[in-house]
Write a protein that holds these residues in place. Structure first.
Motif, PDB file in Angstrom:
ATOM      1  N   LEU A   1      -6.937 -11.718  -5.725  1.00 34.71           N
ATOM      2  CA  LEU A   1      -6.533 -13.177  -5.625  1.00 34.71           C
ATOM      3  C   LEU A   1      -5.980 -13.698  -7.011  1.00 34.71           C
ATOM      4  CD1 LEU A   1      -7.134 -15.800  -4.139  1.00 34.71           C
ATOM      5  CD2 LEU A   1      -9.133 -15.959  -5.241  1.00 34.71           C
TER       6      LEU A   1
ATOM      7  N   GLN B   1      -0.821  -7.650  -3.605  1.00 40.69           N
ATOM      8  CA  GLN B   1      -1.369  -6.492  -3.244  1.00 40.69           C
ATOM      9  C   GLN B   1      -0.585  -5.192  -3.581  1.00 40.69           C
ATOM     10  OE1 GLN B   1      -0.926  -5.423   1.118  1.00 40.69           O
ATOM     11  NE2 GLN B   1      -2.856  -4.500   1.123  1.00 40.69           N
TER      12      GLN B   1
ATOM     13  N   MET C   1      -2.539   0.504  -6.433  1.00 38.95           N
ATOM     14  CA  MET C   1      -3.743   1.010  -7.420  1.00 38.95           C
ATOM     15  C   MET C   1      -4.679  -0.062  -7.316  1.00 38.95           C
ATOM     16  SD  MET C   1      -2.696   3.561  -8.949  1.00 38.95           S
ATOM     17  CE  MET C   1      -3.640   3.524 -10.113  1.00 38.95           C
ATOM     18  N   ARG C   2      -4.341  -1.334  -6.897  1.00 40.30           N
ATOM     19  CA  ARG C   2      -5.429  -2.277  -7.354  1.00 40.30           C
ATOM     20  C   ARG C   2      -5.878  -3.015  -6.120  1.00 40.30           C
ATOM     21  NH1 ARG C   2      -5.429  -3.932 -12.860  1.00 40.30           N
ATOM     22  NH2 ARG C   2      -6.241  -5.757 -12.372  1.00 40.30           N
ATOM     23  N   GLY C   3      -5.158  -2.994  -4.910  1.00 41.96           N
ATOM     24  CA  GLY C   3      -5.408  -3.395  -3.591  1.00 41.96           C
ATOM     25  C   GLY C   3      -5.224  -4.814  -3.717  1.00 41.96           C
ATOM     26  N   LEU C   4      -6.048  -5.538  -3.009  1.00 38.98           N
ATOM     27  CA  LEU C   4      -5.980  -6.886  -2.740  1.00 38.98           C
ATOM     28  C   LEU C   4      -6.435  -7.868  -3.661  1.00 38.98           C
ATOM     29  CD1 LEU C   4      -4.181  -8.399  -0.600  1.00 38.98           C
ATOM     30  CD2 LEU C   4      -6.006  -8.941   0.558  1.00 38.98           C
TER      31      LEU C   4
END
Lengths: 113, 114
Positions: A45, A37, A40-43
């Protein structure tokens, strides 16, 4: 149940050093997921395992990242060598085969200087 | 490919007022939909899910969400907001047809003002 356990909770290291993050999934869960997390890119996988076997590692950013699951109760995510752009919070999550809900650990906050 | 959109980066609501956090999704097949909440410096906590059945799903802490198939939405709601509800909320989706990967939205920061 203790829930998903991650260690360490915080890690500060210098660029170029090896970093190992650890995860213990909930007992009886067949799936284990590693997420990253950032603001800039969030969560995102990174990789997930089913019965200790890596199923999809397409989210692993590059060869510096590797993950293993030697047994049903332990997984590691390794970064070697680490870079400042790897600074993020790394979450581990697990779920049962027959269940729908993923349960997350508290995360490891990584800072690479 | 599956995707989730949370159109609002931030939602502000006065304490005691109803709140709504919006989510729309795109997925092949029947959707499995989830809401998670993240408090500062904590992991994601499961709030509720929709798999099948009643379109109105009730979850933890008085939250509920309504599944709307025609609008491909799964908005999170609460009748009366508490200051302690202030947190980051994530909507997630996966296809019921075999994929075990959850796709998360970017998150919506909810601020409940006293």
């Amino acid at each position: 149940d203790a829930g998903v356990i991650q260690s360490p909770r915080h890690e500060v290291t210098e660029m170029g050093q090896e970093v190992t993050l650890r995860c213990k999934p909930i007992s009886g869960h067949d799936y284990l997921f590693w997420y990253r997390q950032t603001m800039m890119r969030g969560l995102e996988l990174l990789i997930y395992f089913n019965n200790n076997v890596p199923i999809d590692d397409s989210g692993m950013p590059e060869d510096r990242f590797s993950a293993k699951m030697p047994n049903a109760s332990f997984s590691t995510l390794k970064i070697q060598p680490s870079e400042p752009r790897d600074s993020a919070v790394y979450f581990c999550a697990s779920r049962r085969f027959a269940g729908e809900t993923q349960y997350f650990g508290p995360g490891t906050r990584l800072l690479v200087l | 490919a599956q995707s989730v959109a949370q159109p609002e980066d931030q939602v502000n609501v006065a304490e005691g007022n109803p709140l709504t956090v919006k989510c729309t999704y795109s997925v092949s097949g029947n959707p499995y939909l989830f809401w998670y909440v993240q408090y500062p410096n904590r992991g994601l906590q499961f709030l509720l899910k929709y798999i099948t059945g009643d379109n109105l799903v009730k979850g933890s802490y008085g939250f509920e969400a309504e599944f709307n198939k025609s609008q491909t939405s799964f908005h999170l709601k609460k009748p009366s907001a508490l200051v302690s509800d202030s947190a980051l909320y994530f909507c997630a989706v996966r296809s019921g047809a075999g994929s075990y990967q959850l796709t998360f939205g970017k998150g919506t920061k909810l601020s409940v003002i006293p």
